[in-house]
Scaffold this active site. Structure first.
Site: not given
Ligand code: 5RP
Length: 214
Positions: A96, A102
Protein backbone atom coordinates in the site's frame (compact mmCIF):
# COMPACT_ATOMS: atom_id res chain seq x y z
CA UNK A 1 -14.74 -15.54 0.85
CA UNK A 2 -11.94 -17.65 2.36
CA UNK A 3 -9.26 -14.98 2.08
CA UNK A 4 -11.45 -12.38 3.77
CA UNK A 5 -12.30 -14.82 6.57
CA UNK A 6 -8.61 -15.60 7.03
CA UNK A 7 -7.75 -11.91 7.27
CA UNK A 8 -10.50 -11.45 9.84
CA UNK A 9 -9.52 -14.39 12.07
CA UNK A 10 -5.85 -13.33 11.99
CA UNK A 11 -6.80 -9.75 12.90
CA UNK A 12 -9.12 -10.89 15.69
CA UNK A 13 -6.42 -13.11 17.19
CA UNK A 14 -3.97 -10.21 17.26
CA UNK A 15 -6.59 -7.87 18.75
CA UNK A 16 -6.79 -10.22 21.75
CA UNK A 17 -3.18 -9.33 22.65
CA UNK A 18 -4.13 -5.71 23.28
CA UNK A 19 -4.90 -4.64 26.85
CA UNK A 20 -6.15 -1.44 28.45
CA UNK A 21 -3.40 1.08 29.08
CA UNK A 22 -1.46 0.12 25.95
CA UNK A 23 -0.18 2.37 23.20
CA UNK A 24 -0.97 0.64 19.92
CA UNK A 25 0.52 1.16 16.46
CA UNK A 26 -1.94 0.52 13.66
CA UNK A 27 -0.69 -0.58 10.24
CA UNK A 28 -2.33 -0.15 6.87
CA UNK A 29 -4.18 -2.41 4.46
CA UNK A 30 -7.12 -4.72 3.98
CA UNK A 31 -6.14 -7.02 6.87
CA UNK A 32 -5.75 -4.10 9.25
CA UNK A 33 -9.25 -3.08 8.16
CA UNK A 34 -10.46 -6.15 10.12
CA UNK A 35 -8.28 -5.29 13.10
CA UNK A 36 -9.90 -1.92 13.72
CA UNK A 37 -13.46 -3.16 14.45
CA UNK A 38 -12.04 -6.07 16.46
CA UNK A 39 -10.20 -3.56 18.65
CA UNK A 40 -13.10 -1.12 18.85
CA UNK A 41 -15.46 -3.91 19.93
CA UNK A 42 -13.32 -4.58 23.01
CA UNK A 43 -13.88 -1.04 24.38
CA UNK A 44 -10.36 -0.89 25.84
CA UNK A 45 -8.72 2.21 27.24
CA UNK A 46 -5.96 2.46 24.62
CA UNK A 47 -4.12 5.14 22.67
CA UNK A 48 -3.47 4.39 19.00
CA UNK A 49 -1.36 5.92 16.24
CA UNK A 50 -2.05 5.23 12.58
CA UNK A 51 0.39 4.70 9.71
CA UNK A 52 -1.85 6.16 7.02
CA UNK A 53 -4.69 8.63 6.59
CA UNK A 54 -6.90 5.70 5.57
CA UNK A 55 -6.28 3.82 8.82
CA UNK A 56 -6.60 6.98 10.87
CA UNK A 57 -9.97 7.84 9.34
CA UNK A 58 -11.34 4.30 9.75
CA UNK A 59 -10.11 4.06 13.35
CA UNK A 60 -11.63 7.40 14.31
CA UNK A 61 -14.95 6.41 12.73
CA UNK A 62 -14.97 3.35 15.00
CA UNK A 63 -14.31 5.47 18.08
CA UNK A 64 -10.67 4.48 18.63
CA UNK A 65 -8.53 7.21 20.22
CA UNK A 66 -5.87 8.30 17.72
CA UNK A 67 -2.91 10.43 18.77
CA UNK A 68 -0.40 12.16 16.54
CA UNK A 69 2.51 9.75 16.10
CA UNK A 70 5.00 12.57 16.63
CA UNK A 71 4.02 12.66 20.32
CA UNK A 72 4.72 8.92 20.90
CA UNK A 73 8.22 7.51 21.44
CA UNK A 74 7.34 3.83 21.93
CA UNK A 75 4.46 1.46 21.37
CA UNK A 76 3.50 -1.51 23.51
CA UNK A 77 2.36 -3.29 20.38
CA UNK A 78 2.09 -2.58 16.67
CA UNK A 79 -0.11 -4.73 14.47
CA UNK A 80 0.14 -4.68 10.69
CA UNK A 81 -0.26 -6.76 7.54
CA UNK A 82 2.43 -8.00 5.18
CA UNK A 83 2.80 -8.89 1.53
CA UNK A 84 5.25 -11.76 2.02
CA UNK A 85 6.36 -13.65 5.13
CA UNK A 86 9.44 -15.87 4.83
CA UNK A 87 9.93 -18.92 7.09
CA UNK A 88 12.74 -17.14 8.97
CA UNK A 89 10.61 -14.05 9.66
CA UNK A 90 11.82 -11.69 6.95
CA UNK A 91 8.91 -9.68 5.56
CA UNK A 92 8.12 -7.71 2.46
CA UNK A 93 5.74 -4.86 3.19
CA UNK A 94 4.58 -1.76 1.37
CA UNK A 95 1.97 -3.07 -1.03
CA UNK A 96 0.00 0.00 0.00
CA UNK A 97 3.05 2.25 -0.18
CA UNK A 98 2.95 2.93 3.57
CA UNK A 99 6.11 1.01 4.48
CA UNK A 100 8.19 4.01 5.64
CA UNK A 101 5.69 4.94 8.32
CA UNK A 102 4.97 1.28 9.03
CA UNK A 103 8.66 0.57 9.64
CA UNK A 104 8.96 3.47 12.10
CA UNK A 105 5.91 2.34 14.07
CA UNK A 106 6.98 -1.34 13.96
CA UNK A 107 10.54 -0.50 15.01
CA UNK A 108 9.32 1.55 17.98
CA UNK A 109 7.13 -1.28 19.28
CA UNK A 110 7.92 -3.71 22.10
CA UNK A 111 6.03 -6.28 20.04
CA UNK A 112 5.43 -6.07 16.31
CA UNK A 113 2.69 -8.50 15.33
CA UNK A 114 1.94 -9.41 11.71
CA UNK A 115 -1.52 -10.43 10.55
CA UNK A 116 -2.10 -12.12 7.21
CA UNK A 117 -4.12 -14.60 5.22
CA UNK A 118 -2.62 -17.90 4.12
CA UNK A 119 -1.43 -16.55 0.75
CA UNK A 120 1.26 -14.43 2.43
CA UNK A 121 3.75 -17.03 3.74
CA UNK A 122 6.32 -17.76 1.00
CA UNK A 123 9.26 -20.15 0.76
CA UNK A 124 11.58 -17.29 -0.20
CA UNK A 125 11.08 -13.55 -0.60
CA UNK A 126 10.82 -12.22 -4.13
CA UNK A 127 10.24 -9.00 -6.05
CA UNK A 128 8.64 -6.58 -6.00
CA UNK A 129 10.20 -4.92 -2.95
CA UNK A 130 8.46 -1.57 -2.36
CA UNK A 131 10.59 1.57 -2.13
CA UNK A 132 9.90 5.12 -1.04
CA UNK A 133 12.26 7.58 -2.75
CA UNK A 134 12.95 11.28 -2.40
CA UNK A 135 11.74 13.32 -5.38
CA UNK A 136 15.05 15.16 -5.40
CA UNK A 137 17.43 13.29 -7.68
CA UNK A 138 14.80 10.68 -8.51
CA UNK A 139 16.35 9.58 -11.82
CA UNK A 140 19.76 9.16 -10.22
CA UNK A 141 18.32 7.15 -7.32
CA UNK A 142 16.36 4.91 -9.71
CA UNK A 143 19.55 4.16 -11.61
CA UNK A 144 21.30 3.14 -8.39
CA UNK A 145 18.52 0.70 -7.41
CA UNK A 146 18.05 -0.86 -10.85
CA UNK A 147 16.04 -2.83 -11.78
CA UNK A 148 13.22 -0.74 -10.37
CA UNK A 149 10.02 0.81 -11.63
CA UNK A 150 7.97 3.75 -10.47
CA UNK A 151 4.54 2.79 -9.20
CA UNK A 152 1.62 4.67 -10.74
CA UNK A 153 0.25 5.91 -7.42
CA UNK A 154 0.14 9.27 -5.63
CA UNK A 155 3.11 10.37 -3.53
CA UNK A 156 3.15 9.17 0.06
CA UNK A 157 1.63 11.49 2.69
CA UNK A 158 5.25 12.48 3.45
CA UNK A 159 5.91 13.49 -0.17
CA UNK A 160 7.90 10.40 -1.13
CA UNK A 161 7.76 8.71 -4.54
CA UNK A 162 6.63 5.07 -4.44
CA UNK A 163 8.56 2.59 -6.60
CA UNK A 164 9.35 -1.12 -6.62
CA UNK A 165 12.68 -2.90 -6.78
CA UNK A 166 12.23 -5.65 -9.36
CA UNK A 167 15.44 -7.63 -9.04
CA UNK A 168 16.37 -10.85 -7.27
CA UNK A 169 16.01 -11.14 -3.50
CA UNK A 170 18.49 -13.93 -2.90
CA UNK A 171 19.91 -12.47 0.32
CA UNK A 172 17.36 -10.18 2.03
CA UNK A 173 19.90 -8.93 4.61
CA UNK A 174 22.39 -7.91 1.92
CA UNK A 175 19.70 -6.32 -0.21
CA UNK A 176 18.32 -4.45 2.82
CA UNK A 177 21.77 -2.97 3.49
CA UNK A 178 22.25 -2.10 -0.17
CA UNK A 179 18.89 -0.32 -0.39
CA UNK A 180 19.24 1.40 2.99
CA UNK A 181 22.61 2.82 2.06
CA UNK A 182 21.53 4.14 -1.34
CA UNK A 183 21.19 7.93 -1.29
CA UNK A 184 17.63 8.97 -2.04
CA UNK A 185 16.01 5.80 -0.67
CA UNK A 186 13.78 6.90 2.21
CA UNK A 187 12.80 3.34 3.14
CA UNK A 188 12.41 -0.10 1.57
CA UNK A 189 9.84 -2.78 2.28
CA UNK A 190 12.21 -5.43 3.69
CA UNK A 191 11.56 -5.89 7.42
CA UNK A 192 14.07 -8.08 9.31
CA UNK A 193 13.08 -10.93 11.63
CA UNK A 194 14.60 -9.08 14.61
CA UNK A 195 11.73 -6.64 14.24
CA UNK A 196 8.96 -9.25 14.18
CA UNK A 197 7.65 -10.78 17.42
CA UNK A 198 5.03 -13.02 15.87
CA UNK A 199 2.61 -13.55 13.03
CA UNK A 200 -0.97 -14.70 12.98
CA UNK A 201 -1.81 -16.46 9.72
CA UNK A 202 -5.46 -17.11 8.99
CA UNK A 203 -5.98 -20.69 7.90
CA UNK A 204 -9.61 -21.52 7.26
CA UNK A 205 -11.56 -20.80 10.42
CA UNK A 206 -8.61 -20.29 12.76
CA UNK A 207 -5.34 -18.38 13.08
CA UNK A 208 -1.96 -20.06 13.27
CA UNK A 209 0.49 -18.24 15.55
CA UNK A 210 4.16 -18.24 14.56
CA UNK A 211 6.70 -16.78 17.01
CA UNK A 212 9.76 -15.14 15.50
CA UNK A 213 11.34 -13.82 18.67
CA UNK A 214 11.85 -10.25 17.52
C1 5RP B 1 0.83 -1.40 3.23
C2 5RP B 1 1.30 -2.73 3.68
C3 5RP B 1 0.25 -3.74 3.96
O1 5RP B 1 0.31 -4.10 5.30
C4 5RP B 1 0.51 -4.93 3.07
O2 5RP B 1 0.51 -4.50 1.73
C5 5RP B 1 -0.56 -6.00 3.26
O3 5RP B 1 -1.79 -5.47 2.86
P1 5RP B 1 -3.13 -6.33 2.90
O4 5RP B 1 -3.46 -6.58 4.33
O5 5RP B 1 -4.15 -5.47 2.20
O6 5RP B 1 -2.87 -7.61 2.14
O7 5RP B 1 2.46 -3.01 3.85
O8 5RP B 1 1.91 -0.58 2.89
Amino acid sequence: MDVEREKRVAAEAAAELVESGMTVGLGTGSTVAYLLPALAKRSLDIVCAATSPRTEHAARELGLRIEDVTSIDRFDITIDGADQIAPDGWLVKGGGGAHSREKIVAGAADRFVVIADSSKPVDALHAPVPLELLSFGLRATLRLVEPAALRDVPHSPDGGVIADYQGAVEDPAALAIQLSTTPGVVAHGLFPPQMVAMAFIGRGESAERIDFGG
